[in-house]
Design a protein around this motif. Structure first.
Motif, PDB file in Angstrom:
ATOM      1  N   VAL A   1      15.893  33.213 -14.682  1.00 51.44           N
ATOM      2  CA  VAL A   1      14.511  32.980 -14.268  1.00 51.44           C
ATOM      3  C   VAL A   1      13.955  34.287 -13.699  1.00 51.44           C
ATOM      4  O   VAL A   1      14.697  35.146 -13.231  1.00 51.44           O
ATOM      5  CB  VAL A   1      14.347  31.871 -13.187  1.00 51.44           C
ATOM      6  CG1 VAL A   1      14.833  30.537 -13.679  1.00 51.44           C
ATOM      7  CG2 VAL A   1      15.022  32.250 -11.884  1.00 51.44           C
TER       8      VAL A   1
ATOM      9  N   GLN B   1      10.915  34.995 -10.934  1.00 51.41           N
ATOM     10  CA  GLN B   1       9.896  34.448 -10.046  1.00 51.41           C
ATOM     11  C   GLN B   1       8.995  35.575  -9.562  1.00 51.41           C
ATOM     12  O   GLN B   1       9.483  36.639  -9.182  1.00 51.41           O
ATOM     13  CB  GLN B   1      10.556  33.699  -8.871  1.00 51.41           C
ATOM     14  CG  GLN B   1      11.025  32.315  -9.292  1.00 51.41           C
ATOM     15  CD  GLN B   1      12.220  31.786  -8.531  1.00 51.41           C
ATOM     16  OE1 GLN B   1      13.104  32.544  -8.153  1.00 51.41           O
ATOM     17  NE2 GLN B   1      12.269  30.475  -8.328  1.00 51.41           N
TER      18      GLN B   1
ATOM     19  N   GLU C   1       8.877  26.554  -7.329  1.00 46.55           N
ATOM     20  CA  GLU C   1       7.772  27.453  -7.034  1.00 46.55           C
ATOM     21  C   GLU C   1       6.931  26.805  -5.951  1.00 46.55           C
ATOM     22  O   GLU C   1       7.014  25.599  -5.726  1.00 46.55           O
ATOM     23  CB  GLU C   1       6.940  27.750  -8.288  1.00 46.55           C
ATOM     24  CG  GLU C   1       6.146  26.588  -8.819  1.00 46.55           C
ATOM     25  CD  GLU C   1       5.302  26.975 -10.038  1.00 46.55           C
ATOM     26  OE1 GLU C   1       5.460  28.079 -10.576  1.00 46.55           O
ATOM     27  OE2 GLU C   1       4.480  26.147 -10.441  1.00 46.55           O
TER      28      GLU C   1
ATOM     29  N   LEU D   1       7.060  30.422 -10.685  1.00 45.80           N
ATOM     30  CA  LEU D   1       8.113  30.492 -11.706  1.00 45.80           C
ATOM     31  C   LEU D   1       7.494  31.178 -12.921  1.00 45.80           C
ATOM     32  O   LEU D   1       6.783  30.570 -13.703  1.00 45.80           O
ATOM     33  CB  LEU D   1       8.643  29.090 -12.033  1.00 45.80           C
ATOM     34  CG  LEU D   1       9.865  28.998 -12.940  1.00 45.80           C
ATOM     35  CD1 LEU D   1      10.948  29.995 -12.541  1.00 45.80           C
ATOM     36  CD2 LEU D   1      10.434  27.598 -12.916  1.00 45.80           C
TER      37      LEU D   1
ATOM     38  N   HIS E   1      11.361  31.828 -17.672  1.00 46.57           N
ATOM     39  CA  HIS E   1      12.722  31.297 -17.653  1.00 46.57           C
ATOM     40  C   HIS E   1      13.240  31.145 -19.067  1.00 46.57           C
ATOM     41  O   HIS E   1      12.489  31.225 -20.029  1.00 46.57           O
ATOM     42  CB  HIS E   1      12.797  29.959 -16.882  1.00 46.57           C
ATOM     43  CG  HIS E   1      11.958  28.861 -17.460  1.00 46.57           C
ATOM     44  ND1 HIS E   1      11.755  27.663 -16.824  1.00 46.57           N
ATOM     45  CD2 HIS E   1      11.272  28.789 -18.617  1.00 46.57           C
ATOM     46  CE1 HIS E   1      10.981  26.909 -17.566  1.00 46.57           C
ATOM     47  NE2 HIS E   1      10.667  27.551 -18.648  1.00 46.57           N
TER      48      HIS E   1
ATOM     49  N   SER F   1       2.090  30.304 -14.401  1.00 50.56           N
ATOM     50  CA  SER F   1       3.442  29.764 -14.217  1.00 50.56           C
ATOM     51  C   SER F   1       3.953  29.097 -15.486  1.00 50.56           C
ATOM     52  O   SER F   1       3.207  28.383 -16.144  1.00 50.56           O
ATOM     53  CB  SER F   1       3.402  28.733 -13.087  1.00 50.56           C
ATOM     54  OG  SER F   1       4.521  27.869 -13.180  1.00 50.56           O
TER      55      SER F   1
ATOM     56  N   SER G   1      16.855  22.135 -10.981  1.00 48.81           N
ATOM     57  CA  SER G   1      16.521  23.118 -12.000  1.00 48.81           C
ATOM     58  C   SER G   1      17.276  23.015 -13.325  1.00 48.81           C
ATOM     59  O   SER G   1      16.680  23.253 -14.356  1.00 48.81           O
ATOM     60  CB  SER G   1      16.690  24.513 -11.439  1.00 48.81           C
ATOM     61  OG  SER G   1      18.025  24.728 -11.079  1.00 48.81           O
TER      62      SER G   1
END
Ligand code: MN
Length: 217
Positions: free
Chosen positions: A47, A49, A101, A116, A119, A186, A209
């Motif tokens: 991921v 962020q 997030e 986020l 990913h 996002s 997740s």
């Protein structure tokens, strides 16, 4: 304890970031079977962020031996071959962190808005990622929604403040820069940084997740 530093820095009574405790992991055992499909000795989930803390930066997190090995990258990942950006290696984060997030409340470690940003999965192209982190060189492919391509992380000599600086270098070929619209969107909620900072709920997570990420693949 790999997550010891992560937990020491946070007060889980005032932030809703995941503690990554065993109980939680046990509860999600059903999901572990699924995650084995993408977790392999040479890769796993990743991921990125976008984190508007004291300074805006991007947190790159790669699944390594059941936790998210993490680098804070002020300028984000470079797109032009040969370009290099500073990447500060920070403490491992729990896998659940990859599904979150929202806003970390003021007064807490890392206070600010977290998006986020991307990913997917990654593969190490030379040996295992664990070995790469240990040796200070990790060449990997990202298969994300926004980023695809190869990058290399290389450890620099530590500085006097006790940080662990690395460089993230664009290796392989140039990758397409992310559009201005996608830059501020996002992959979890479609929200912009402004929308995330204005929403009342501090953290967004519809599930843990591993499931969240695999549902979107
Ligand atoms: Mn951060």
């Amino acid at each position: 304890m790999k997550l010891g530093e992560y937990r020491r820095k946070r007060n889980f009574k005032s932030t809703t970031e995941p503690a990554g405790n065993k109980r939680r992991r046990r509860r999600s055992r059903g999901l572990d079977k699924k995650s084995r499909k993408v977790s392999s000795p040479t890769g796993g989930r990743f991921v990125i962020q976008k984190h508007d803390a004291t300074r805006l930066h991007y947190d790159l997190r790669l699944e390594v031996q059941g936790v998210l090995a993490s680098w804070a990258i002020p300028k984000g990942l470079p797109c032009a071959k040969g370009q290099r950006h500073l990447a500060i290696h920070v403490e491992d984060h729990p896998m659940e962190y990859g599904g979150f997030e929202g806003t970390i409340p003021e007064g807490n470690y890392g206070a600010g808005t977290v998006m986020l940003w991307d990913h997917g999965t990654f593969e190490s192209s030379e040996g295992s990622p664990a070995e790469g982190v240990r040796k200070g060189k990790l060449k990997f492919y990202l298969h994300g929604e926004k980023l695809r391509g190869e990058w290399t992380l290389i450890r620099l000599h530590g500085d006097e403040r006790g940080k662990d600086p690395w460089l993230v270098i664009k290796s392989g070929v140039d990758s397409k820069p992310v559009s201005r619209t996608l830059e501020d969107r996002s992959v979890l909620s479609g929200k912009t940084m402004r929308q995330l900072s204005q929403s009342n709920n501090q953290w967004t997570s519809e599930s843990e997740s591993p499931r969240r990420i695999s549902e979107r693949e």
